[in-house]
Design a protein around this motif. Structure first.
Motif, PDB file in Angstrom:
ATOM      1  N   ARG A 157     -12.626   0.103  17.452  1.00 53.85           N
ATOM      2  CA  ARG A 157     -12.705  -0.556  16.142  1.00 53.85           C
ATOM      3  C   ARG A 157     -11.324  -0.552  15.519  1.00 53.85           C
ATOM      4  N   ASP A 158     -11.113  -1.432  14.545  1.00 50.83           N
ATOM      5  CA  ASP A 158      -9.813  -1.542  13.910  1.00 50.83           C
ATOM      6  C   ASP A 158      -9.551  -0.355  12.988  1.00 50.83           C
ATOM      7  N   LEU A 159      -8.382   0.249  13.130  1.00 49.10           N
ATOM      8  CA  LEU A 159      -7.923   1.327  12.255  1.00 49.10           C
ATOM      9  C   LEU A 159      -6.611   0.906  11.610  1.00 49.10           C
ATOM     10  N   ASP A 160      -6.301   1.525  10.488  1.00 44.89           N
ATOM     11  CA  ASP A 160      -5.156   1.106   9.688  1.00 44.89           C
ATOM     12  C   ASP A 160      -4.067   2.163   9.642  1.00 44.89           C
ATOM     13  N   VAL A 161      -2.897   1.748   9.176  1.00 42.20           N
ATOM     14  CA  VAL A 161      -1.818   2.665   8.812  1.00 42.20           C
ATOM     15  C   VAL A 161      -1.919   2.892   7.311  1.00 42.20           C
ATOM     16  N   VAL A 162      -1.951   4.153   6.901  1.00 41.16           N
ATOM     17  CA  VAL A 162      -2.041   4.495   5.486  1.00 41.16           C
ATOM     18  C   VAL A 162      -0.743   5.161   5.050  1.00 41.16           C
ATOM     19  N   LEU A 163      -0.106   4.597   4.038  1.00 37.03           N
ATOM     20  CA  LEU A 163       1.068   5.217   3.426  1.00 37.03           C
ATOM     21  C   LEU A 163       0.560   6.074   2.275  1.00 37.03           C
ATOM     22  N   MET A 164       0.650   7.411   2.416  1.00 39.06           N
ATOM     23  CA  MET A 164       0.042   8.283   1.417  1.00 39.06           C
ATOM     24  C   MET A 164       1.035   8.795   0.380  1.00 39.06           C
ATOM     25  N   GLY A 165       2.294   8.474   0.536  1.00 35.66           N
ATOM     26  CA  GLY A 165       3.261   8.912  -0.469  1.00 35.66           C
ATOM     27  C   GLY A 165       4.410   9.682   0.137  1.00 35.66           C
ATOM     28  N   GLY A 166       5.237  10.162  -0.727  1.00 36.06           N
ATOM     29  CA  GLY A 166       5.179  10.027  -2.172  1.00 36.06           C
ATOM     30  C   GLY A 166       5.511   8.655  -2.709  1.00 36.06           C
ATOM     31  N   GLY A 167       5.706   8.650  -4.029  1.00 33.51           N
ATOM     32  CA  GLY A 167       5.947   7.405  -4.713  1.00 33.51           C
ATOM     33  C   GLY A 167       7.175   6.659  -4.233  1.00 33.51           C
ATOM     34  N   ALA A 168       8.246   7.391  -3.899  1.00 35.96           N
ATOM     35  CA  ALA A 168       9.475   6.725  -3.450  1.00 35.96           C
ATOM     36  C   ALA A 168       9.253   6.010  -2.124  1.00 35.96           C
ATOM     37  N   LEU A 169       8.489   6.637  -1.218  1.00 32.37           N
ATOM     38  CA  LEU A 169       8.220   6.013   0.073  1.00 32.37           C
ATOM     39  C   LEU A 169       7.403   4.747  -0.115  1.00 32.37           C
ATOM     40  N   ILE A 170       6.363   4.801  -0.939  1.00 35.15           N
ATOM     41  CA  ILE A 170       5.534   3.622  -1.161  1.00 35.15           C
ATOM     42  C   ILE A 170       6.349   2.532  -1.853  1.00 35.15           C
ATOM     43  N   GLY A 171       7.188   2.903  -2.817  1.00 37.38           N
ATOM     44  CA  GLY A 171       8.052   1.919  -3.461  1.00 37.38           C
ATOM     45  C   GLY A 171       8.981   1.246  -2.476  1.00 37.38           C
ATOM     46  N   SER A 172       9.576   2.029  -1.575  1.00 36.32           N
ATOM     47  CA  SER A 172      10.477   1.467  -0.564  1.00 36.32           C
ATOM     48  C   SER A 172       9.732   0.517   0.363  1.00 36.32           C
ATOM     49  N   ALA A 173       8.511   0.894   0.738  1.00 37.57           N
ATOM     50  CA  ALA A 173       7.713   0.043   1.620  1.00 37.57           C
ATOM     51  C   ALA A 173       7.331  -1.261   0.923  1.00 37.57           C
ATOM     52  N   LEU A 174       6.995  -1.192  -0.365  1.00 38.88           N
ATOM     53  CA  LEU A 174       6.701  -2.413  -1.118  1.00 38.88           C
ATOM     54  C   LEU A 174       7.934  -3.303  -1.211  1.00 38.88           C
ATOM     55  N   ASP A 175       9.078  -2.709  -1.507  1.00 37.29           N
ATOM     56  CA  ASP A 175      10.315  -3.477  -1.626  1.00 37.29           C
ATOM     57  C   ASP A 175      10.676  -4.167  -0.312  1.00 37.29           C
ATOM     58  N   ALA A 176      10.340  -3.512   0.799  1.00 33.45           N
ATOM     59  CA  ALA A 176      10.678  -4.054   2.115  1.00 33.45           C
ATOM     60  C   ALA A 176       9.633  -5.036   2.637  1.00 33.45           C
ATOM     61  N   GLY A 177       8.574  -5.277   1.859  1.00 38.32           N
ATOM     62  CA  GLY A 177       7.543  -6.219   2.284  1.00 38.32           C
ATOM     63  C   GLY A 177       6.674  -5.717   3.413  1.00 38.32           C
ATOM     64  N   LEU A 178       6.501  -4.400   3.491  1.00 35.45           N
ATOM     65  CA  LEU A 178       5.759  -3.802   4.601  1.00 35.45           C
ATOM     66  C   LEU A 178       4.283  -3.573   4.299  1.00 35.45           C
ATOM     67  N   VAL A 179       3.881  -3.718   3.037  1.00 34.09           N
ATOM     68  CA  VAL A 179       2.538  -3.324   2.612  1.00 34.09           C
ATOM     69  C   VAL A 179       1.608  -4.533   2.536  1.00 34.09           C
ATOM     70  N   ASP A 180       0.428  -4.401   3.144  1.00 32.51           N
ATOM     71  CA  ASP A 180      -0.593  -5.449   3.063  1.00 32.51           C
ATOM     72  C   ASP A 180      -1.550  -5.220   1.894  1.00 32.51           C
ATOM     73  N   ILE A 181      -1.907  -3.954   1.659  1.00 27.80           N
ATOM     74  CA  ILE A 181      -2.901  -3.621   0.645  1.00 27.80           C
ATOM     75  C   ILE A 181      -2.392  -2.442  -0.174  1.00 27.80           C
ATOM     76  N   LEU A 182      -2.549  -2.529  -1.496  1.00 28.24           N
ATOM     77  CA  LEU A 182      -2.194  -1.443  -2.398  1.00 28.24           C
ATOM     78  C   LEU A 182      -3.480  -0.890  -2.999  1.00 28.24           C
ATOM     79  N   ALA A 183      -3.765   0.382  -2.725  1.00 27.56           N
ATOM     80  CA  ALA A 183      -4.951   1.052  -3.250  1.00 27.56           C
ATOM     81  C   ALA A 183      -4.501   2.124  -4.232  1.00 27.56           C
ATOM     82  N   LEU A 184      -4.888   1.961  -5.488  1.00 26.78           N
ATOM     83  CA  LEU A 184      -4.511   2.894  -6.546  1.00 26.78           C
ATOM     84  C   LEU A 184      -5.753   3.613  -7.058  1.00 26.78           C
ATOM     85  N   HIS A 185      -5.624   4.921  -7.230  1.00 29.87           N
ATOM     86  CA  HIS A 185      -6.683   5.721  -7.825  1.00 29.87           C
ATOM     87  C   HIS A 185      -6.189   6.117  -9.213  1.00 29.87           C
TER      88      HIS A 185
END
Length: 204
Positions: A136-164
């Motif tokens: 079955r399909d499994l995903d890559v999860v970027l769990m943090g911290g905030g700087a890593l997720i920000g860098s990934a967003l800036d680089a266009g690497l993120v498909d889905i953003l899940a915020l709690h």
């Protein structure tokens, strides 16, 4: 299809830690409130945590977060990613220098020293291999911290953003979006629970 999902808890005023985070104060002052939902007995919180863990073929985290979870007050058999859920994914750490030793030797760690894009590529390979094994399909999860997720967003690497979204105002700490470039998002779901509002967006 393997998706890249940035998944992180955030305060009402946009912080992913409280003030003064560090190895002995991982989430900063008051930051524990961000993860109340992850330890909640609310059925919807439990479902979201269970489903999030079950979909994880590989998890990417930054070095500061690794030092916290692998430190003496970090994860153990009862607390940690997937500790009480199904399966344990591979973990990929973005770092300048790999650590000399790892405490959590029962987990699969890979240390990437060439940046977040290469770490995500390695994690995608791990997730695709896990998908083939699981059937079955499994995903890559970027769990943090905030700087890593920000860098990934800036680089266009993120498909889905899940915020709690935690119902807490921290007043300071580590911001998730400090001076980020404009980002187009499409809302996919909103799940309110007794402890948080869980938001999911497609990243365009």
């Amino acid at each position: 299809m393997t998706r890249i999902i940035a998944d992180i808890s955030v305060s009402f005023d946009g912080f992913v830690t409280g003030p003064d985070p560090g190895p002995d104060n991982g989430l900063g002052t008051g930051g524990e409130a961000l993860h109340t939902w992850a330890f909640s007995d609310d059925p919807e919180d439990r479902r979201l945590l269970r489903e999030g863990t079950a979909r994880s073929g590989a998890v990417v985290l930054g070095r500061r977060l690794f030092d916290i979870v692998d430190g003496p007050g970090g994860w153990d058999d009862t607390t940690g990613y997937g500790a009480s859920e199904v399966g344990k994914p591979s973990f990929v750490v973005v770092t300048g220098t790999p650590p000399e030793a790892v405490r959590l030797t029962d987990l699969d760690w890979t240390f990437v020293t060439t940046g977040v894009a290469d770490a995500v590529a390695v994690a995608r390979e791990r997730a695709e291999a896990a998908s083939a094994a699981a059937g079955r399909d499994l995903d890559v999860v970027l769990m943090g911290g905030g700087a890593l997720i920000g860098s990934a967003l800036d680089a266009g690497l993120v498909d889905i953003l899940a915020l709690h979204l935690a119902p807490v105002v921290l007043g300071g700490g580590t911001p998730l979006f400090p001076g980020r470039a404009p980002q187009a998002l499409v809302q996919r779901s909103v799940t309110p629970t007794s402890t948080a509002t869980h938001l999911t967006y497609d990243v365009l």
